[in-house]
Design a protein around this motif. Structure first.
Motif, PDB file in Angstrom:
ATOM      1  N   LYS A  22      82.386  -9.780 -72.932  1.00  0.00           N
ATOM      2  CA  LYS A  22      81.718 -10.820 -72.140  1.00  0.00           C
ATOM      3  C   LYS A  22      82.070 -12.193 -72.702  1.00  0.00           C
ATOM      4  N   SER A  23      82.734 -12.999 -71.914  1.00  0.00           N
ATOM      5  CA  SER A  23      83.041 -14.402 -72.240  1.00  0.00           C
ATOM      6  C   SER A  23      83.577 -14.573 -73.669  1.00  0.00           C
ATOM      7  N   VAL A  24      84.662 -13.914 -73.941  1.00  0.00           N
ATOM      8  CA  VAL A  24      85.236 -13.962 -75.294  1.00  0.00           C
ATOM      9  C   VAL A  24      86.261 -15.086 -75.381  1.00  0.00           C
ATOM     10  N   ASN A  25      86.081 -15.954 -76.375  1.00  0.00           N
ATOM     11  CA  ASN A  25      87.053 -17.018 -76.656  1.00  0.00           C
ATOM     12  C   ASN A  25      87.560 -16.821 -78.073  1.00  0.00           C
ATOM     13  N   LEU A  26      88.843 -16.531 -78.208  1.00  0.00           N
ATOM     14  CA  LEU A  26      89.410 -16.284 -79.541  1.00  0.00           C
ATOM     15  C   LEU A  26      90.835 -16.809 -79.601  1.00  0.00           C
ATOM     16  N   THR A  27      91.219 -17.256 -80.783  1.00  0.00           N
ATOM     17  CA  THR A  27      92.615 -17.629 -81.020  1.00  0.00           C
ATOM     18  C   THR A  27      93.062 -16.932 -82.298  1.00  0.00           C
ATOM     19  N   MET A  28      94.213 -16.315 -82.238  1.00  0.00           N
ATOM     20  CA  MET A  28      94.729 -15.633 -83.430  1.00  0.00           C
ATOM     21  C   MET A  28      96.117 -16.163 -83.739  1.00  0.00           C
ATOM     22  N   THR A  29      96.370 -16.409 -85.021  1.00  0.00           N
ATOM     23  CA  THR A  29      97.662 -17.000 -85.389  1.00  0.00           C
ATOM     24  C   THR A  29      98.510 -16.008 -86.188  1.00  0.00           C
ATOM     25  N   ALA A  30      99.775 -16.272 -86.216  1.00  0.00           N
ATOM     26  CA  ALA A  30     100.728 -15.360 -86.877  1.00  0.00           C
ATOM     27  C   ALA A  30     100.411 -15.251 -88.358  1.00  0.00           C
ATOM     28  N   GLY A  31     100.495 -14.058 -88.886  1.00  0.00           N
ATOM     29  CA  GLY A  31     100.304 -13.823 -90.314  1.00  0.00           C
ATOM     30  C   GLY A  31      98.862 -13.614 -90.730  1.00  0.00           C
ATOM     31  N   GLU A  32      97.938 -13.667 -89.783  1.00  0.00           N
ATOM     32  CA  GLU A  32      96.524 -13.478 -90.143  1.00  0.00           C
ATOM     33  C   GLU A  32      96.209 -11.996 -90.345  1.00  0.00           C
ATOM     34  N   GLN A  33      95.180 -11.729 -91.167  1.00  0.00           N
ATOM     35  CA  GLN A  33      94.643 -10.367 -91.274  1.00  0.00           C
ATOM     36  C   GLN A  33      93.191 -10.456 -90.807  1.00  0.00           C
ATOM     37  N   ILE A  34      92.932  -9.824 -89.685  1.00  0.00           N
ATOM     38  CA  ILE A  34      91.635  -9.981 -89.030  1.00  0.00           C
ATOM     39  C   ILE A  34      90.957  -8.622 -88.865  1.00  0.00           C
ATOM     40  N   SER A  35      89.677  -8.578 -89.193  1.00  0.00           N
ATOM     41  CA  SER A  35      88.894  -7.377 -88.884  1.00  0.00           C
ATOM     42  C   SER A  35      88.003  -7.691 -87.695  1.00  0.00           C
ATOM     43  N   ILE A  36      88.020  -6.801 -86.711  1.00  0.00           N
ATOM     44  CA  ILE A  36      87.114  -6.942 -85.575  1.00  0.00           C
ATOM     45  C   ILE A  36      86.008  -5.924 -85.789  1.00  0.00           C
ATOM     46  N   MET A  37      84.814  -6.442 -86.013  1.00  0.00           N
ATOM     47  CA  MET A  37      83.705  -5.549 -86.379  1.00  0.00           C
ATOM     48  C   MET A  37      82.678  -5.470 -85.256  1.00  0.00           C
ATOM     49  N   GLY A  38      82.016  -4.352 -85.203  1.00  0.00           N
ATOM     50  CA  GLY A  38      80.973  -4.201 -84.189  1.00  0.00           C
ATOM     51  C   GLY A  38      80.512  -2.773 -84.154  1.00  0.00           C
ATOM     52  N   ALA A  39      79.323  -2.550 -83.640  1.00  0.00           N
ATOM     53  CA  ALA A  39      78.773  -1.197 -83.549  1.00  0.00           C
ATOM     54  C   ALA A  39      79.529  -0.416 -82.470  1.00  0.00           C
ATOM     55  N   ASN A  40      79.240   0.860 -82.372  1.00  0.00           N
ATOM     56  CA  ASN A  40      79.870   1.685 -81.323  1.00  0.00           C
ATOM     57  C   ASN A  40      79.600   1.077 -79.950  1.00  0.00           C
ATOM     58  N   GLY A  41      80.636   0.997 -79.131  1.00  0.00           N
ATOM     59  CA  GLY A  41      80.463   0.530 -77.751  1.00  0.00           C
ATOM     60  C   GLY A  41      80.340  -0.978 -77.616  1.00  0.00           C
ATOM     61  N   SER A  42      80.677  -1.708 -78.673  1.00  0.00           N
ATOM     62  CA  SER A  42      80.524  -3.167 -78.592  1.00  0.00           C
ATOM     63  C   SER A  42      81.740  -3.841 -77.943  1.00  0.00           C
ATOM     64  N   GLY A  43      82.840  -3.096 -77.783  1.00  0.00           N
ATOM     65  CA  GLY A  43      83.996  -3.657 -77.088  1.00  0.00           C
ATOM     66  C   GLY A  43      85.233  -3.840 -77.954  1.00  0.00           C
ATOM     67  N   LYS A  44      85.206  -3.315 -79.185  1.00  0.00           N
ATOM     68  CA  LYS A  44      86.343  -3.508 -80.107  1.00  0.00           C
ATOM     69  C   LYS A  44      87.628  -2.885 -79.552  1.00  0.00           C
ATOM     70  N   SER A  45      87.520  -1.629 -79.108  1.00  0.00           N
ATOM     71  CA  SER A  45      88.720  -0.935 -78.622  1.00  0.00           C
ATOM     72  C   SER A  45      89.245  -1.584 -77.353  1.00  0.00           C
ATOM     73  N   THR A  46      88.336  -2.056 -76.500  1.00  0.00           N
ATOM     74  CA  THR A  46      88.770  -2.724 -75.266  1.00  0.00           C
ATOM     75  C   THR A  46      89.540  -3.995 -75.619  1.00  0.00           C
ATOM     76  N   LEU A  47      89.038  -4.717 -76.621  1.00  0.00           N
ATOM     77  CA  LEU A  47      89.735  -5.946 -77.029  1.00  0.00           C
ATOM     78  C   LEU A  47      91.156  -5.610 -77.507  1.00  0.00           C
ATOM     79  N   LEU A  48      91.285  -4.536 -78.299  1.00  0.00           N
ATOM     80  CA  LEU A  48      92.625  -4.157 -78.768  1.00  0.00           C
ATOM     81  C   LEU A  48      93.524  -3.788 -77.589  1.00  0.00           C
ATOM     82  N   SER A  49      92.967  -3.096 -76.605  1.00  0.00           N
ATOM     83  CA  SER A  49      93.768  -2.724 -75.423  1.00  0.00           C
ATOM     84  C   SER A  49      94.231  -3.969 -74.673  1.00  0.00           C
ATOM     85  N   ILE A  50      93.371  -4.970 -74.622  1.00  0.00           N
ATOM     86  CA  ILE A  50      93.782  -6.228 -73.962  1.00  0.00           C
ATOM     87  C   ILE A  50      94.870  -6.915 -74.787  1.00  0.00           C
TER      88      ILE A  50
END
Lengths: 274, 313
Positions: A22-50
């Motif tokens: 829902k209304s996600v605004n994110l910017t990711m830059t080259a060389g970063e190491q990012i953890s996307i955290m959240g409980a089950n069903g919070s949308g982490k896998s969907t974000l990776l698919s996008i």
């Protein structure tokens, strides 16, 4: 630093009614190491698919490497230079290895990506052999995927992505189901890849690995919105945030970098001791 | 927190509790365990392809073409002595390829009675094929019939029918032996890829390869379904309930396999798949492969000539 992913007000809904992002605004830059955290069903896998252009936002804009990503642009890679570039640059390791291991032998599995991307057969073979050797899975190369253990499958999954040599690596719950030794091996591998300049984006709710594999943490709430986007230390020390997003329980405590939980009974809820 | 009924704990069954033994497995359980043991056998038999034997050393395309040519030649052969000789040759090649001969024989003869035996059974009797009596089965007397079909007064097994049945079964057994030998001595992935040499489209080869890989996965899922049900089955279900359960699981498997196929497709797309299949295979044909194919072609031609009585033995 060069921006690789830019999500502007991205939302995603399954079957028109189940909200995943829902209304996600994110910017990711080259060389970063990012953890996307959240409980089950919070949308982490969907974000990776996008981020891997496997599904597309139902609203909002997603830009990768400065170009808009849309279903139309990715329908066929045949005559699409950007599509080919994207697939070479971004690799994903799925949570379920059985989805990713579709070839009949480990060697074929690892060779699949480079073959599809048009490398010569000699180069494909050389690259496959090198990745197999790097991952220490030479003894598995003629084995069928269904004969492998969970840890071996995970290694082959990662090898099948590394053979494409992507600059951006997306991992969905990579430590799920791994024994301690395999977990440690994976953490060290991700650290080595980070040193080599790769961008590593990991979806996880395994708090033990977050600080070891990432410098930035993005936390999703159970309402599918971004609740925090900061450096790992700040996020991991924000107990209120971790509790409210269901990443820890109120009876789970952190002492510096160590975390432990207390068994408790609701009969004496307000009375527990260290 | 937990309801009262959940707090009841039984120490053990009462002394009068009867233990019934000897109840047979249900039809569903037998079918599932039969299918699983077949797949486990397939898994074990993959080891034969990696042994250092005669047929393993040959090019897979040569083996595939040879097997097809031989099956055609054997299908044409009617002489029982020739068929028996070819069958013995398959046993010899199994031995030279380091396949346990007893295992090989069992593997072939599991299928032959099912597929060939049932088909050929009626031919044995004089009801379907006239001939000389070998064993009398029943004496019905004059005017016997089943509905509008008139039956002979004596039903017996004929000598000609028996010879026909033996020839037919031996022919099937020899063809199955050739096919089994090909499967046992060739790695599955290599065998599937060698279909390309017969101009089978790449997409079919890839699909066949993936089907073979996912059959094992889905068999594991089916086994888990059944194990989970078994662990929670306190009393036997009626046949109707069992059927309903099986139908439900079949439907669920369909949904699950569709969902998985979408995800697998995503995994392929993510690694650059665009519908144009690219497969990695290179074969090296050696002198022994040329010798093998020449021998098989000559031998098959001989069989065809014998079958047409051009060469008499």
């Amino acid at each position: 630093m060069e921006t690789i992913f830019d999500l502007q007000n991205v939302s995603y809904t399954y079957l028109g009614k189940f909200e995943a992002l829902k209304s996600v605004n994110l910017t990711m830059t080259a060389g970063e190491q990012i953890s996307i955290m959240g409980a089950n069903g919070s949308g982490k896998s969907t974000l990776l698919s996008i981020l891997n252009a496997l599904v597309y936002p139902t609203s909002g804009e997603f830009y990768a490497f400065g170009k808009p990503v849309s279903e139309e642009a990715f329908n066929s890679l045949e005559d699409n230079e950007f599509g080919r570039y994207f697939r070479k640059k971004v690799g994903i390791v799925f949570q379920n290895p059985d989805i990713q291991l579709f070839s009949s032998t480990v060697f074929d599995e690892i060779a699949f990506g480079p073959l599809q991307l048009g490398l010569s057969k000699a180069e494909v073979k050389k690259r496959t052999e090198e990745v197999i050797s790097m991952m220490g899975i030479s003894s598995l190369k003629d084995r069928a995927p269904h004969t492998l253990s969970g840890g071996e499958k995970k290694k082959v999954c990662i090898a099948s992505i590394l053979s494409i040599n992507p600059d951006v690596l997306l991992l969905d719950e990579p430590t799920g189901g791994l024994d301690p030794r395999s977990q440690l091996w994976l953490i060290e591998l991700l650290q080595d890849l980070a040193k080599a300049g790769k961008t590593i984006i990991t979806a996880t709710h395994d708090l033990d690995i977050v600080e070891q594999i990432s410098t930035r943490a993005i936390v999703f709430g159970e309402d599918h919105t971004v609740k925090a986007d900061s450096n790992c230390d700040a996020v991991m020390n924000n107990l209120e945030l971790l509790t409210s997003t269901n990443l820890i329980h109120k009876h789970m405590h952190r002492h510096g970098k160590l975390m432990h939980e207390h068994l408790h009974s609701h009969d004496g809820e307000n009375h527990h001791e260290h | 927190m937990i309801p009262e009924w959940m707090k009841e704990v039984e120490i053990g069954p009462c002394q009068c509790c009867a233990v019934n033994v000897g109840k047979k497995k249900s039809f569903v359980e037998k079918s599932i365990s039969g299918a699983l043991s077949f797949f486990q056998d397939s898994l074990i038999s993959e080891g034969f392809a990696k042994r250092d034997g005669l047929l393993q050393s040959l090019d897979p395309r040569v083996k595939l073409v040879s097997a097809i040519v031989l099956v055609v030649a054997v299908s044409l052969t009617r002489d029982i002595r020739v068929l028996f000789a070819v069958y013995l040759l398959t046993l010899l090649f199994a031995y030279l390829s380091k396949v346990e001969v007893l295992f090989f024989i069992k593997r072939v003869w599991v299928f032959v009675p099912i597929f060939a035996g049932i088909i050929v059974l009626p031919i044995l009797f004089n009801v379907f094929m006239a001939g000389d009596s070998l064993v009398t089965v029943a004496t019905l007397g004059a005017g016997a019939h089943i509905g509008p079909i008139a039956l002979p007064s004596t039903i017996y097994i004929t000598r000609q029918g028996t010879m026909f049945a033996i020839t037919f079964i031996l022919r099937v057994a020899t063809c199955v032996s050739i096919a089994v030998l090909l499967f046992l001595t060739t790695q599955r992935d290599v065998l599937f890829k060698s279909l390309r040499s017969l101009r089978v489209p790449k997409v079919y080869v890839l699909t066949l390869d993936m089907c073979y890989r996912y059959i094992f996965l889905f068999m594991d899922v089916v086994r888990d379904f059944f194990t989970a049900k078994k662990s929670r089955t306190i009393r036997s279900l009626s046949v109707r309930d069992e059927q309903r359960w099986v139908a439900g699981r079949v439907g669920y498997m369909l949904v699950k396999s569709l969902d998985m196929s979408n995800k697998v497709h995503d995994a392929m797309v993510s690694r650059g798949f665009n519908g144009d299949v690219k497969l990695l295979h290179d074969y090296a044909v050696h002198k022994r492969d040329y010798a093998a194919i020449a021998t098989v072609l000559t031998f098959s031609l001989m069989l065809a000539l014998i079958s047409q009585n051009i060469i008499r033995i």
